[in-house]
Write a protein that holds these residues in place. Sequence first.
Motif, mmCIF file in Angstrom:
data_model
loop_
_atom_site.group_PDB
_atom_site.id
_atom_site.type_symbol
_atom_site.label_atom_id
_atom_site.label_comp_id
_atom_site.label_asym_id
_atom_site.label_seq_id
_atom_site.Cartn_x
_atom_site.Cartn_y
_atom_site.Cartn_z
ATOM 1 N N PHE A 1 0.836 -1.206 0.000
ATOM 2 C CA PHE A 1 0.000 0.000 0.000
ATOM 3 C C PHE A 1 0.873 1.259 0.000
ATOM 4 N N ILE A 2 1.898 1.284 0.843
ATOM 5 C CA ILE A 2 2.795 2.451 0.905
ATOM 6 C C ILE A 2 3.554 2.600 -0.410
ATOM 7 N N ALA A 3 4.055 1.474 -0.934
ATOM 8 C CA ALA A 3 4.815 1.528 -2.183
ATOM 9 C C ALA A 3 3.948 2.020 -3.328
ATOM 10 N N ASN A 4 2.733 1.504 -3.439
ATOM 11 C CA ASN A 4 1.816 1.954 -4.498
ATOM 12 C C ASN A 4 1.458 3.422 -4.335
ATOM 13 N N THR A 5 1.239 3.841 -3.082
ATOM 14 C CA THR A 5 0.909 5.247 -2.824
ATOM 15 C C THR A 5 2.024 6.160 -3.306
ATOM 16 N N LEU A 6 3.249 5.840 -2.922
ATOM 17 C CA LEU A 6 4.392 6.682 -3.307
ATOM 18 C C LEU A 6 4.638 6.624 -4.808
ATOM 19 N N ILE A 7 4.596 5.427 -5.363
ATOM 20 C CA ILE A 7 5.025 5.283 -6.754
ATOM 21 C C ILE A 7 4.033 5.923 -7.724
ATOM 22 N N PHE A 8 2.736 5.857 -7.442
ATOM 23 C CA PHE A 8 1.779 6.450 -8.366
ATOM 24 C C PHE A 8 1.776 7.974 -8.265
ATOM 25 N N ILE A 9 2.012 8.498 -7.071
ATOM 26 C CA ILE A 9 2.161 9.957 -6.966
ATOM 27 C C ILE A 9 3.429 10.402 -7.680
ATOM 28 N N ILE A 10 4.509 9.644 -7.507
ATOM 29 C CA ILE A 10 5.776 9.973 -8.177
ATOM 30 C C ILE A 10 5.608 9.916 -9.692
ATOM 31 N N VAL A 11 4.914 8.883 -10.177
ATOM 32 C CA VAL A 11 4.694 8.753 -11.623
ATOM 33 C C VAL A 11 3.960 9.979 -12.153
ATOM 34 N N GLY A 12 2.922 10.393 -11.433
ATOM 35 C CA GLY A 12 2.195 11.583 -11.855
ATOM 36 C C GLY A 12 3.064 12.827 -11.865
ATOM 37 N N VAL A 13 3.884 13.002 -10.833
ATOM 38 C CA VAL A 13 4.771 14.164 -10.744
ATOM 39 C C VAL A 13 5.799 14.153 -11.862
ATOM 40 N N VAL A 14 6.403 12.967 -12.108
ATOM 41 C CA VAL A 14 7.431 12.848 -13.157
ATOM 42 C C VAL A 14 6.837 13.200 -14.516
ATOM 43 N N ILE A 15 5.665 12.686 -14.812
ATOM 44 C CA ILE A 15 5.036 12.966 -16.107
ATOM 45 C C ILE A 15 4.753 14.455 -16.249
#
Length: 974
Positions: free
Chosen positions: A359-373
């Motif tokens: 849950f923590i990994a998915n939370t961080l990674i999807f926010i990061i993906v959005g920010v990177v894009i």
Amino acid sequence: MKRLLILLTIFALILNLGFAIQKEHVKNDSLSHKSQTEAVHATNMASEIENQGEVTEGSHEGHGLNLAPFLFIILSLFIGTATRHLLSKGLLPYTIMLLIIGLILGLLTRFDILQAVGLGIIGQAVQWAGNIDPHLILYLFLPTLIFEAAYALHIHTFKKSLVNAVILAVPGIMVAIVITAFALLLIKSMGIGLNEWTILLAFLFGAIISATDPVAVVAILKEVGASKRLSTITESESMLNDGTAIVFFMTIFGLITGEAGGNAFVEFLKVSLGGVLVGAVIGWGILSWLKKVFNDALIEITVVIGAAYLSFYIAESVLHVSGVIAVVTLGISMAGPGKTKVSPEVTHFLHEFWELAAFIANTLIFIIVGVVIAQQVNYTLSDLKVLLLVYVTIHIARLGTIYVFYPLMRRIGYGIAFKDSIVLWWGGLRGAVALALALIVAIDSRIPFEPRNQLLSLTAGIVILTSLINATTVRWLIDKLGLSKIGDIKAGLMMQSLQQIRLSGEKEIEKLKENRYMSGADWDKVSSFLIDANAVEEKPQHFNLEDAIAETRKRLLQKEKESYWRQFSMGMLSSEGVNLLSDQIDALLDFGGKIPLSERQDIENIWTTPKTIAKLQNLPLVGRIWKRKFLNRLALSYDCARAFVAAQEENQKSLSSLIIGFSLGGAESSKETELLSALEDELNENRITGQTFLRNLREKYPDICRSIETLLASRSLLNQQEEMLERLKKQGRLEPDEVERIQAYIHSSMKQLIDTSLKENTELKVAAALRNTPGLNNLSKDAQQFLITKGQLKIYPEGSVIAKQDSEPDGIYIIINGTVNYYKSDTLTGVKEISDVFGAYEWFISSKLRYTFTAETPVTLIKINTSTIKLLTSKFPETNRLLQFSASADIALELLKQNEKFSEQSIRKLRNLIRNAELFELNDGEKHRFSGSACILVKGQAITEEQDTLFTAPTILEECNFRSNGDALALILP
């Protein structure tokens, strides 16, 4: 509206937190500047101090920069939890909402909006995420997500789906790469865009975009109650897909950058199989470690976490093989054999931990993906045209991946239904792995700027489009295909359960009305909280008897499986036993309840001990290994049969509550009786079969069964003591520290019991037999232990020939359990029982065996080889005399049972008589007069004085007044 206000309030609190951190950051900058000034002043004194000042300055600056990732993680966790809590019933999946939030944060930072409103520190944190190293995404998040997915798999379903998953992940992904690459080259040839792209770059993009990330789809499948087979094949393909996509990516990337070496196909096999090997080796090591730990959650959870990251690191950084495949292999080994190596009390916490970590990994990674894009991607009108074409292309490629192999996959394992294949096609989302691989390309200057920038933009666009279009419509697609319908039988059972709950609630209300503290309640208001029995969305229609029986069988099988795992958690069933029995239940569930519960072809294979193992235990050199296997197999047979009977008895008690009410379908109530009777007969047949097997096993191997029952009774006692301790704790009679001390003692005893093998229990039985064997009963403790350790424990089935007449004696046999017949030229001469010895006399006088010894019943004995006897007598010289006495007692007992004077006495009395006898060595010509009840010439010759008759050993002398004719040995009974 209320939830939106709460979300805005939380966002305001985050902004306030940002202002506070910003203020503190400014303060730290001021202090840092002061320190820098002092450092500069110090440089005027000495160059060495100048260097120290520079280091101090650098450390302060580094400290300030390190706050950015820390703050981003904090804010992301709050954003994730707030989103999950407040928007849990929203139309968009959780991960997609996080992606959108990440896009918003990235845009706010990209256009300096956060800095403009005084939230520069938050802007720096988001800026850090937007420029994160793509390798960090792979190394930090991927092991957690991959391991959690693999560890949560249902292994039986995974095994049945594995071939199809491999087809999709290896040849399937190759088809997708080829279709995608040629589509891109077609777009280039049409002059729409991608003018600087080469064929290798097109294939590289095909590998990147083939890495699926259907986390949102899997969550929806589980939420709507879709088939476990569909969610398993989706998740399995995704895990393997990620691994093979990365392998293809690295191979093609190496060709582009000139780093590839050797044959590409060989490199692919090396990287893939190397990953499997790394995961398997680390998995074996971790399982061996966990087996030695008992109920220590800190150690067990930490070891598993470390193993997941260690396997990924060693595979990727040290051996340069696939880290994803290594973690998948490790996760599967933990979900399969490792499931029973983790302590039962820790298993639940371990699953919860990995759910939290994912849950923590998915939370961080999807926010990061959005920010990177949002921060790194730029689009032109031409790029958008290409993006739309590529979006269509990947779906065509995905279609090719599935339907090229569909005729084959529908025939393998569970197969793939056509409706399932549609969900599999549409649910192929792209996510963090694809974006991370694209970022690796984007930061590599060896590739021209425009192509790598376009590759990143296209990948990011596909991630957004599949997330916003595919993920948001997959639930609608599942509903339209009818994959979320539960069916009439399940709906009927659900309605019946709701009716039972409501009826129970109504009875509880009547009781509460009599409670003097609640009698004045508003009962209409209270009754409004009764569950609605008509709350089932799908109303059950008419269903026939066969369907009801099939569904009830499935429920009974599930309860039987739960019983096995409960027995395992209580220490009443071994890890191997619970795995075998659970696998058998899974195999039966594959038939959907269509076959009777009593038709279990595999159950006898689990119980029966192969005859070859019993024969192999008599082989030289490797006999000990097969002996251990034979004992373990007997224990496993008993273990499984006992657990099987217990589970059937539990199911018989709960059968009536599982029967689906036919009144819901409008059928006659008499059918319920018919259904109940049919299933009772099946369960009763199972119970009788198991009890018959156990009874036969007890008759054949009573000592083995006694050892197993001793272990079970001991564990049951320890369980009862732990339950009593828990009750005393709840009553407040013990302090927490006292409870911990007592619990530690109980757990230590449980661990000791787990480590106790059947061999150790059998050794106790051997020691008891030795204490009842004349001569050997006087062995010292050290000599006895040496004999037990070096002796060969053997088990012979009924009718087995143990030793043949006229064969060379190779040691002494001591019977531990059972009875042995001995024959002289096929004529039954006598019987030997527990604690009797045979072969000892022949060893003593160095002659061939006088009889053929055959097991009348299953026999357990210990064999002491001639070489072991030599070692024993050299290490313990006093044992030579004891062995001589034992050999004399062996022949003496045989002679006394055949003598008219002693034949009417019991074996026990004869053995006691021999035990108190004395052994005398006689020299040539010596005369002796003994006052014993009988004199037995064991070795040599003797002449009686009165009758002047020559007697040759072995024999009972007619009188105890004789002289020896040469050296002799005589046993004088009291």
